[in-house]
Design a protein around this motif. Structure first.
Motif, PDB file in Angstrom:
ATOM      1  N   LEU A 165       0.814  -1.224   0.000  1.00 37.37           N
ATOM      2  CA  LEU A 165       0.000   0.000   0.000  1.00 37.37           C
ATOM      3  C   LEU A 165       0.849   1.277   0.000  1.00 37.37           C
ATOM      4  CD1 LEU A 165      -2.873  -1.069   2.397  1.00 37.37           C
ATOM      5  CD2 LEU A 165      -3.152  -0.248   0.051  1.00 37.37           C
ATOM      6  N   VAL A 166       2.169   1.130   0.017  1.00 34.81           N
ATOM      7  CA  VAL A 166       3.021   2.330   0.000  1.00 34.81           C
ATOM      8  C   VAL A 166       2.790   3.067  -1.323  1.00 34.81           C
ATOM      9  CG1 VAL A 166       5.386   3.189  -0.045  1.00 34.81           C
ATOM     10  CG2 VAL A 166       4.768   1.332   1.523  1.00 34.81           C
ATOM     11  N   GLY A 167       2.346   4.313  -1.217  1.00 36.71           N
ATOM     12  CA  GLY A 167       2.095   5.109  -2.422  1.00 36.71           C
ATOM     13  C   GLY A 167       0.829   4.736  -3.166  1.00 36.71           C
ATOM     14  N   ALA A 168       0.063   3.797  -2.628  1.00 34.21           N
ATOM     15  CA  ALA A 168      -1.138   3.333  -3.335  1.00 34.21           C
ATOM     16  C   ALA A 168      -2.391   3.588  -2.497  1.00 34.21           C
ATOM     17  CB  ALA A 168      -1.026   1.842  -3.642  1.00 34.21           C
ATOM     18  N   ARG A 169      -3.528   3.673  -3.178  1.00 30.01           N
ATOM     19  CA  ARG A 169      -4.806   3.758  -2.499  1.00 30.01           C
ATOM     20  C   ARG A 169      -5.424   2.361  -2.521  1.00 30.01           C
ATOM     21  NH1 ARG A 169      -9.494   8.088  -4.331  1.00 30.01           N
ATOM     22  NH2 ARG A 169     -10.990   7.497  -2.715  1.00 30.01           N
ATOM     23  N   GLY A 170      -5.973   1.943  -1.385  1.00 36.51           N
ATOM     24  CA  GLY A 170      -6.476   0.583  -1.300  1.00 36.51           C
ATOM     25  C   GLY A 170      -7.984   0.532  -1.114  1.00 36.51           C
ATOM     26  N   PHE A 171      -8.607  -0.459  -1.736  1.00 35.12           N
ATOM     27  CA  PHE A 171     -10.053  -0.631  -1.647  1.00 35.12           C
ATOM     28  C   PHE A 171     -10.396  -2.079  -1.336  1.00 35.12           C
ATOM     29  CE2 PHE A 171      -9.439   2.842  -4.699  1.00 35.12           C
ATOM     30  CZ  PHE A 171     -10.173   3.839  -4.076  1.00 35.12           C
ATOM     31  N   VAL A 172     -11.473  -2.257  -0.600  1.00 38.69           N
ATOM     32  CA  VAL A 172     -12.035  -3.596  -0.437  1.00 38.69           C
ATOM     33  C   VAL A 172     -13.471  -3.567  -0.956  1.00 38.69           C
ATOM     34  CG1 VAL A 172     -12.444  -3.067   2.020  1.00 38.69           C
ATOM     35  CG2 VAL A 172     -12.703  -5.412   1.201  1.00 38.69           C
ATOM     36  N   ALA A 173     -13.750  -4.472  -1.887  1.00 36.23           N
ATOM     37  CA  ALA A 173     -15.070  -4.508  -2.521  1.00 36.23           C
ATOM     38  C   ALA A 173     -15.973  -5.465  -1.768  1.00 36.23           C
ATOM     39  CB  ALA A 173     -14.942  -4.957  -3.978  1.00 36.23           C
ATOM     40  N   GLN A 174     -17.188  -5.035  -1.537  1.00 32.46           N
ATOM     41  CA  GLN A 174     -18.181  -5.855  -0.848  1.00 32.46           C
ATOM     42  C   GLN A 174     -19.549  -5.474  -1.411  1.00 32.46           C
ATOM     43  OE1 GLN A 174     -17.602  -8.288   1.168  1.00 32.46           O
ATOM     44  NE2 GLN A 174     -18.920  -8.333   2.954  1.00 32.46           N
ATOM     45  N   PRO A 175     -20.377  -6.467  -1.784  1.00 38.71           N
ATOM     46  CA  PRO A 175     -21.706  -6.085  -2.266  1.00 38.71           C
ATOM     47  C   PRO A 175     -22.525  -5.457  -1.147  1.00 38.71           C
ATOM     48  CG  PRO A 175     -21.376  -8.486  -2.426  1.00 38.71           C
ATOM     49  CD  PRO A 175     -20.202  -7.919  -1.717  1.00 38.71           C
ATOM     50  N   ASP A 176     -23.560  -4.751  -1.516  1.00 39.62           N
ATOM     51  CA  ASP A 176     -24.570  -4.351  -0.544  1.00 39.62           C
ATOM     52  C   ASP A 176     -24.200  -3.138   0.293  1.00 39.62           C
ATOM     53  OD1 ASP A 176     -27.072  -5.322  -0.364  1.00 39.62           O
ATOM     54  OD2 ASP A 176     -26.543  -7.131   0.725  1.00 39.62           O
ATOM     55  N   LEU A 177     -23.029  -2.548   0.097  1.00 35.37           N
ATOM     56  CA  LEU A 177     -22.686  -1.362   0.873  1.00 35.37           C
ATOM     57  C   LEU A 177     -23.241  -0.122   0.189  1.00 35.37           C
ATOM     58  CD1 LEU A 177     -18.950  -2.047   1.733  1.00 35.37           C
ATOM     59  CD2 LEU A 177     -20.970  -2.540   3.104  1.00 35.37           C
ATOM     60  N   ALA A 178     -23.370   0.933   0.974  1.00 35.36           N
ATOM     61  CA  ALA A 178     -23.884   2.182   0.415  1.00 35.36           C
ATOM     62  C   ALA A 178     -22.739   3.085  -0.036  1.00 35.36           C
ATOM     63  CB  ALA A 178     -24.754   2.878   1.459  1.00 35.36           C
ATOM     64  N   VAL A 179     -21.595   2.482  -0.420  1.00 33.35           N
ATOM     65  CA  VAL A 179     -20.437   3.272  -0.830  1.00 33.35           C
ATOM     66  C   VAL A 179     -20.104   2.962  -2.276  1.00 33.35           C
ATOM     67  CG1 VAL A 179     -18.130   4.018  -0.147  1.00 33.35           C
ATOM     68  CG2 VAL A 179     -19.560   2.735   1.477  1.00 33.35           C
ATOM     69  N   ASP A 180     -20.530   3.803  -3.181  1.00 33.34           N
ATOM     70  CA  ASP A 180     -20.261   3.589  -4.595  1.00 33.34           C
ATOM     71  C   ASP A 180     -18.768   3.585  -4.884  1.00 33.34           C
ATOM     72  OD1 ASP A 180     -22.658   3.170  -5.757  1.00 33.34           O
ATOM     73  OD2 ASP A 180     -22.549   4.906  -7.074  1.00 33.34           O
ATOM     74  N   ALA A 181     -18.343   2.675  -5.733  1.00 27.05           N
ATOM     75  CA  ALA A 181     -16.933   2.652  -6.148  1.00 27.05           C
ATOM     76  C   ALA A 181     -16.609   3.948  -6.883  1.00 27.05           C
ATOM     77  CB  ALA A 181     -16.681   1.449  -7.048  1.00 27.05           C
ATOM     78  N   PRO A 182     -15.446   4.571  -6.575  1.00 26.34           N
ATOM     79  CA  PRO A 182     -15.075   5.790  -7.295  1.00 26.34           C
ATOM     80  C   PRO A 182     -14.722   5.486  -8.757  1.00 26.34           C
ATOM     81  CG  PRO A 182     -13.315   5.133  -5.796  1.00 26.34           C
ATOM     82  CD  PRO A 182     -14.436   4.169  -5.589  1.00 26.34           C
ATOM     83  N   ALA A 192      -9.051  -5.388  -3.043  1.00 23.67           N
ATOM     84  CA  ALA A 192      -9.304  -6.699  -2.447  1.00 23.67           C
ATOM     85  C   ALA A 192     -10.739  -7.118  -2.767  1.00 23.67           C
ATOM     86  CB  ALA A 192      -9.089  -6.642  -0.935  1.00 23.67           C
ATOM     87  N   VAL A 193     -10.873  -8.284  -3.405  1.00 19.29           N
ATOM     88  CA  VAL A 193     -12.187  -8.794  -3.819  1.00 19.29           C
ATOM     89  C   VAL A 193     -12.426 -10.127  -3.116  1.00 19.29           C
ATOM     90  CG1 VAL A 193     -13.576  -9.569  -5.776  1.00 19.29           C
ATOM     91  CG2 VAL A 193     -12.041  -7.618  -6.032  1.00 19.29           C
ATOM     92  N   GLY A 194     -13.541 -10.225  -2.433  1.00 19.32           N
ATOM     93  CA  GLY A 194     -13.815 -11.374  -1.575  1.00 19.32           C
ATOM     94  C   GLY A 194     -14.380 -12.571  -2.299  1.00 19.32           C
TER      95      GLY A 194
END
Lengths: 236, 236
Positions: A165-182, A192-194
């Motif tokens: 994650l040094v210098g990187a932006r990290g995301f974890v994908a999960q269905p059903d959340l109220a947070v739209d992917a940018p 990270a995809v489950g």
């Protein structure tokens, strides 16, 4: 096969002439329906791309005069951390993400990953290599991705992810959340995809604690091989 | 199966109790590993979604008490015009786009579509229905998509597409173009996706003449089942 990948052992005359047998010969013959004189896209493993002009094509082999002059398409600046899917899904997922330009793939254990998946032939070095070759040929690329197997979730997330994650932006994908992917990011990213059942609460908390932001594609859970292209194409 | 789809013939007591056999019973038993008393997501074909509480589960059937109260997820306001892919790809593509909420699918002939594909069992009414059911179950949806077969490219594009474009913006996807696909549209849209070899020049010109804008995901050609989620997720 939108590009024929050339390996060191294919060269009859280094950098100028190749001889291909087996799968690639059949493909040139049966799918491209090529003839002597035809030009096809070729690329040198981990090297440049260009054209190959067929100089011989018969029951044994296809031979080409090759000129390599251009760079392969730019890689996708993303590390994919993927909970190990069941073997047929893994195969399709590897082809899909490799064709889209992913170069760093970590296959991770998770509560939703069945233990038997780790015994699959699909995880053999040769099988992984083969799927990545199919993905490169599909995406007209030559740069082989690195695939790592990390069976244990906790040591990877707690000890190894920080460096990724040094210098990187990290995301974890999960269905059903109220947070739209940018959208339209430029990277570098870690995603990270489950498993199909999603990350469990512990895993989601651990991934967040490691610095990942939760994102979602909405309330519809997607198959892994569908979610991956959808996520990659949304984020970049 | 993230949702168990219920059909008219499943009701033992209309709107309250269902009895399921075969594939759904096995899935509840073997994949959900559910027991009497457990609650599972259910939805009525083309109707509301809710929960089913298992009241019986044995070698013959699973029975549930059902309460349906919510709307299924909103459909994707998009008509997909897809050059008929080869049968295994068609199956996966139908599941993928149905799970993402596509409700209008036209399978179209094109120069790059092999004639034999039209003879496939995958195009039988039952087979198409089955793939769409799998896609709905995946995406927790209940609204069955409409799948039309249009074998002849020209009459469809020249005579029928105009009506589909009323009030909608239309796109034709082709690899290798210098026109990035737009992002974050709200629809309604029509999207035409070609065979793996791409639309030919005549087809591309005809689709443009009919009012579609050319778009691309870049220089990497993707498999149809990869390109579709990537395009849908980019456009919306």
């Amino acid at each position: 096969m939108n590009l024929i990948l050339l390996f060191d052992e294919d060269w009859v005359e280094a950098g100028r002439r190749v001889r291909l047998e087996g799968r690639r010969r059949r493909h040139v013959l049966e799918i491209h329906r090529a003839q002597v004189g035809d030009e096809l896209r070729v690329g040198q493993m981990n090297g440049p791309v260009g054209r190959g002009r067929i100089t011989r094509l018969d029951d044994d082999a296809v031979e080409m005069e090759v000129s390599l002059e251009a760079d392969p398409p730019p890689p996708l600046p993303l590390t994919l951390v993927l909970a190990l899917p069941r073997p047929p899904v893994l195969r399709r997922a590897l082809i899909a993400v490799t064709s889209m330009g992913v170069k760093q793939i970590v296959l991770l254990g998770a509560a939703g990953v069945e233990k038997s998946f780790w015994q699959s032939h699909a995880l053999g070095e040769e099988a992984l290599f083969e799927q990545c070759v199919l993905g490169l040929e599909q995406g007209r690329d030559t740069r082989m991705p690195e695939v790592r197997l990390c069976k244990r979730f906790k040591p990877f997330v707690e000890d190894e992810m920080e460096a990724l994650l040094v210098g990187a932006r990290g995301f974890v994908a999960q269905p059903d959340l109220a947070v739209d992917a940018p959208r339209g990011l430029t990277g570098p990213l870690l995603l990270a995809v489950g498993p199909e059942s999603g990350w469990n609460d512990y895993e989601l908390a651990a991934l967040e604690a490691a610095g990942l932001e939760r994102i979602s594609l909405g309330e519809r859970p997607l198959r892994v091989e569908t979610a991956l292209p959808a996520l990659l194409s949304r984020l970049f």
